[in-house]
Design a protein around this motif. Structure first.
Motif, short mmCIF file in Angstrom:
data_model
loop_
_atom_site.label_atom_id
_atom_site.label_comp_id
_atom_site.label_asym_id
_atom_site.label_seq_id
_atom_site.Cartn_x
_atom_site.Cartn_y
_atom_site.Cartn_z
N ILE A 61 -7.12 13.61 -0.94
CA ILE A 61 -7.06 12.69 0.20
C ILE A 61 -7.20 11.25 -0.28
O ILE A 61 -6.42 10.38 0.13
N LEU A 62 -8.17 11.00 -1.15
CA LEU A 62 -8.35 9.65 -1.68
C LEU A 62 -7.11 9.18 -2.44
O LEU A 62 -6.62 8.07 -2.24
N THR A 63 -6.60 10.04 -3.30
CA THR A 63 -5.48 9.65 -4.14
C THR A 63 -4.21 9.42 -3.33
O THR A 63 -3.59 8.35 -3.41
N ILE A 64 -3.83 10.40 -2.53
CA ILE A 64 -2.58 10.27 -1.75
C ILE A 64 -2.71 9.17 -0.71
O ILE A 64 -1.80 8.33 -0.56
N GLY A 65 -3.82 9.12 -0.01
CA GLY A 65 -4.02 8.09 1.00
C GLY A 65 -3.99 6.69 0.42
O GLY A 65 -3.33 5.79 0.95
N ALA A 66 -4.68 6.51 -0.69
CA ALA A 66 -4.72 5.19 -1.32
C ALA A 66 -3.34 4.78 -1.84
O ALA A 66 -2.93 3.62 -1.69
N PHE A 67 -2.60 5.72 -2.42
CA PHE A 67 -1.26 5.40 -2.91
C PHE A 67 -0.31 5.02 -1.77
O PHE A 67 0.42 4.03 -1.87
N VAL A 68 -0.34 5.77 -0.69
CA VAL A 68 0.54 5.47 0.45
C VAL A 68 0.18 4.10 1.04
O VAL A 68 1.06 3.26 1.28
N CYS A 69 -1.08 3.86 1.23
CA CYS A 69 -1.54 2.58 1.79
C CYS A 69 -1.18 1.42 0.85
O CYS A 69 -0.65 0.40 1.28
N ALA A 70 -1.46 1.59 -0.43
CA ALA A 70 -1.22 0.52 -1.41
C ALA A 70 0.26 0.19 -1.55
O ALA A 70 0.65 -0.98 -1.58
N TYR A 71 1.10 1.21 -1.62
CA TYR A 71 2.53 0.93 -1.80
C TYR A 71 3.17 0.39 -0.52
O TYR A 71 4.11 -0.40 -0.59
N GLY A 72 2.65 0.77 0.62
CA GLY A 72 3.11 0.14 1.86
C GLY A 72 2.79 -1.34 1.87
O GLY A 72 3.64 -2.19 2.18
N LEU A 73 1.57 -1.67 1.49
CA LEU A 73 1.15 -3.07 1.42
C LEU A 73 1.92 -3.81 0.32
O LEU A 73 2.37 -4.94 0.52
N SER A 74 2.11 -3.17 -0.82
CA SER A 74 2.81 -3.79 -1.94
C SER A 74 4.23 -4.19 -1.57
O SER A 74 4.65 -5.33 -1.82
N TYR A 75 4.96 -3.28 -0.98
CA TYR A 75 6.35 -3.59 -0.65
C TYR A 75 6.46 -4.55 0.53
O TYR A 75 7.41 -5.33 0.59
N SER A 76 5.49 -4.54 1.42
CA SER A 76 5.46 -5.54 2.49
C SER A 76 5.26 -6.93 1.91
O SER A 76 5.95 -7.88 2.29
N LEU A 77 4.32 -7.06 0.98
CA LEU A 77 4.08 -8.34 0.32
C LEU A 77 5.31 -8.79 -0.48
O LEU A 77 5.70 -9.96 -0.44
N ALA A 78 5.92 -7.85 -1.19
CA ALA A 78 7.09 -8.17 -2.01
C ALA A 78 8.24 -8.68 -1.16
O ALA A 78 8.93 -9.64 -1.53
#
Length: 179
Positions: A61-78
């Protein structure tokens, strides 16, 4: 020539080191290109052999959740910031790694992944495993800048995105008493 930021100046100083020590160049290529794959594979092995069975769901849960959240934020910022890779701004620099894409520099996806893996180890693993994973993450980050594909600001942005995503997922998980 335009005014250079601290990140540009530091990047250019580091980039000037390329070619002066073949061994260092090869080590940094490994750090910047291959070490993340080794790190991810070690996390999978750790999941099966180092995580207690009753903690595996939390780990996932930590791994998948954090990756989904982080990459959503990353591509939004990009998409919003559109900060180019160093080679776009300084065609004379040397790249030891050819990235998959040239459009996205900020935040660094390799840094996000490495930081997320280290943070998952922080919450799940014994302290020495976390320290080792933190060291590996720092090596990956250094390799990305040294090899000419990211500015130091991209690394800092990647760390911040990963920390925000991890803390968000841990906070949500705590609400549901998963962690």
């Amino acid at each position: 020539m335009k005014h250079l930021s601290w990140s540009h100046k530091l990047f250019l100083h580091i980039n000037a080191l390329i070619g002066k020590n073949v061994f260092r160049d090869k080590v940094m290529i490994f750090f910047g290109k291959r070490l993340l794959f080794v790190f991810a594979l070690s996390a999978v092995v750790f999941f099966f052999f180092g995580v207690l069975p009753h903690e595996r769901m939390t780990f996932l849960i930590l791994t998948i959740g954090a990756f989904v959240c982080a990459y959503g934020l990353s591509y939004s910022l990009a998409m919003a910031l559109r900060l180019p890779r160093p080679i776009r701004e300084f065609p004379h620099i040397r790249e030891l790694i050819i990235p998959l894409g040239r459009w996205k520099s900020f935040p660094s996806d390799h840094t996000i992944s490495a930081t997320l893996l280290a943070m998952v180890h922080y919450f799940i693993s014994p302290y020495p495993v976390f320290l080792l994973s933190l060291f590996v993450a720092l090596c990956i980050m250094a390799g990305r800048v040294y090899c000419g594909v990211h500015y130091p600001r991209d690394i800092i942005g990647g760390i911040l995105v990963a920390l925000i995503a991890t803390l968000a997922i841990v906070s949500v998980a705590a609400l549901f008493t998963i962690v």
